[in-house]
Design an enzyme around this catalytic site. Structure first.
Site, PDB file in Angstrom:
ATOM      1  N   SER A 172      20.842 -14.977  19.046  1.00 18.88           N
ATOM      2  CA  SER A 172      20.766 -13.952  17.996  1.00 18.88           C
ATOM      3  C   SER A 172      19.767 -14.347  16.918  1.00 18.88           C
ATOM      4  O   SER A 172      19.040 -13.501  16.378  1.00 18.88           O
ATOM      5  CB  SER A 172      22.151 -13.695  17.389  1.00 18.88           C
ATOM      6  OG  SER A 172      22.594 -14.778  16.592  1.00 18.88           O
TER       7      SER A 172
ATOM      8  N   ALA B 159      24.846 -18.522  22.252  1.00 19.23           N
ATOM      9  CA  ALA B 159      24.850 -17.114  21.854  1.00 19.23           C
ATOM     10  C   ALA B 159      24.366 -16.951  20.420  1.00 19.23           C
ATOM     11  O   ALA B 159      23.617 -16.014  20.102  1.00 19.23           O
ATOM     12  CB  ALA B 159      26.260 -16.542  22.006  1.00 19.23           C
ATOM     13  N   TYR B 160      24.776 -17.852  19.561  1.00 17.06           N
ATOM     14  CA  TYR B 160      24.344 -17.801  18.158  1.00 17.06           C
ATOM     15  C   TYR B 160      22.835 -17.989  18.054  1.00 17.06           C
ATOM     16  O   TYR B 160      22.145 -17.235  17.350  1.00 17.06           O
ATOM     17  CB  TYR B 160      25.083 -18.874  17.362  1.00 17.06           C
ATOM     18  CG  TYR B 160      24.660 -18.989  15.913  1.00 17.06           C
ATOM     19  CD1 TYR B 160      24.938 -17.973  15.009  1.00 17.06           C
ATOM     20  CD2 TYR B 160      23.997 -20.126  15.454  1.00 17.06           C
ATOM     21  CE1 TYR B 160      24.558 -18.075  13.676  1.00 17.06           C
ATOM     22  CE2 TYR B 160      23.618 -20.244  14.122  1.00 17.06           C
ATOM     23  CZ  TYR B 160      23.898 -19.211  13.245  1.00 17.06           C
ATOM     24  OH  TYR B 160      23.516 -19.322  11.923  1.00 17.06           O
ATOM     25  N   VAL B 161      22.312 -18.978  18.775  1.00 16.44           N
ATOM     26  CA  VAL B 161      20.872 -19.235  18.736  1.00 16.44           C
ATOM     27  C   VAL B 161      20.099 -18.052  19.319  1.00 16.44           C
ATOM     28  O   VAL B 161      19.017 -17.693  18.824  1.00 16.44           O
ATOM     29  CB  VAL B 161      20.537 -20.538  19.480  1.00 16.44           C
ATOM     30  CG1 VAL B 161      19.050 -20.640  19.777  1.00 16.44           C
ATOM     31  CG2 VAL B 161      20.987 -21.737  18.650  1.00 16.44           C
TER      32      VAL B 161
END
Length: 246
Positions: free
Chosen positions: A158, A154-156
């Site tokens: 974004s 999820a971080y990647v």
């Protein structure tokens, strides 16, 4: 009374801690007047401003939510009113919440989307409208867009959006003499990086780098300084600052 004009002015989003704090200090040492943005750490921002002023530099603190266009417009106004304009906008603000994709709390996805994607869009939009000719816009991605570690999905996602926003904005600003780039740090010794990791995870990430160490915030600030000033032929790029992490 004639307003004093400053040679070069930077606004650093997320400037009160982690990489942002080191970026602010580096630019202040190089003679920039700096707007030090904070979201919740006003005391840390004020402390940094006081250090710069004590060293005969120029800085002010500006607060607000990077995803709130009204608050950020006011922050840009404050810097422009204090120093006469803005030449460089550096957005280090971001949050990282790690989880396997199968187990991710979707509220965490929404939080990262708001800060990392909407926040980057808001700052990039305002910077595109306000930065003076000869200026620079620098956003922050992550090297995990390439290394693809588990738990970072999820971080990647974004941060991949941050890269796309930056690359397209660089093309949209044709003729404005403004460069737009993204920096993608590797594992860097900041509170954001250490949060939620045990010693084994930290050791493994450091050893994954050919230089066999974590990056330091100063490693990143040196590249920011280059892109903010002399690097006028570097535009529309993602710069991986990670010690050789594959």
């Amino acid at each position: 009374m004639v307003k004093e004009m400053y040679k070069r002015v930077a606004l650093v989003l997320g400037g009160s801690g982690g990489i942002g704090r080191t970026v602010v200090a580096k630019l202040a040492q190089e003679g920039y007047a700096v707007g030090v943005h904070f979201s919740s750490s006003e005391s840390k921002a004020n402390e940094l401003v006081e250090e710069i002023l004590a060293d005969k530099g120029h800085a002010i603190g500006v607060g607000g939510d990077v995803a709130n266009e009204i608050e950020m417009s006011m922050a840009f106004d404050q810097v422009e009113n204090a120093f006469g304009g803005i030449d460089v906008v550096i957005n280090t603000a971001g949050i990282m919440l790690l989880s396997p994709i199968a187990d991710l709390n979707l509220n965490d996805l929404d939080k990262m989307h708001r800060t990392n994607i909407r926040g980057t869009f808001v700052i990039s939009q305002l910077a595109a409208q306000r930065v003076r000719r000869g200026g620079s816009i620098i956003n922050f991605s992550t090297s995990v867009t390439r290394s693809q570690f588990p738990n970072y999905g999820a971080y990647v996602a974004s941060k991949a959006a941050v890269e796309s926003i930056s690359m397209i904005l660089a093309r949209e600003l044709r003729g404005k003499d403004i460069t737009v780039n993204a920096i993608a740090p590797g594992p860097t010794a900041t509170p954001l990086f250490f949060n939620g990791k045990d010693e084994k995870q930290i050791h493994n990430l450091a050893n994954a780098v050919p230089l066999e160490r974590l990056g330091e915030p100063r490693d990143i600030s040196e590249v920011v300084s280059f892109l903010a000033g002399p690097a006028r032929w570097v535009n529309g790029q993602v710069i991986f600052v990670n010690g050789g992490l594959a």
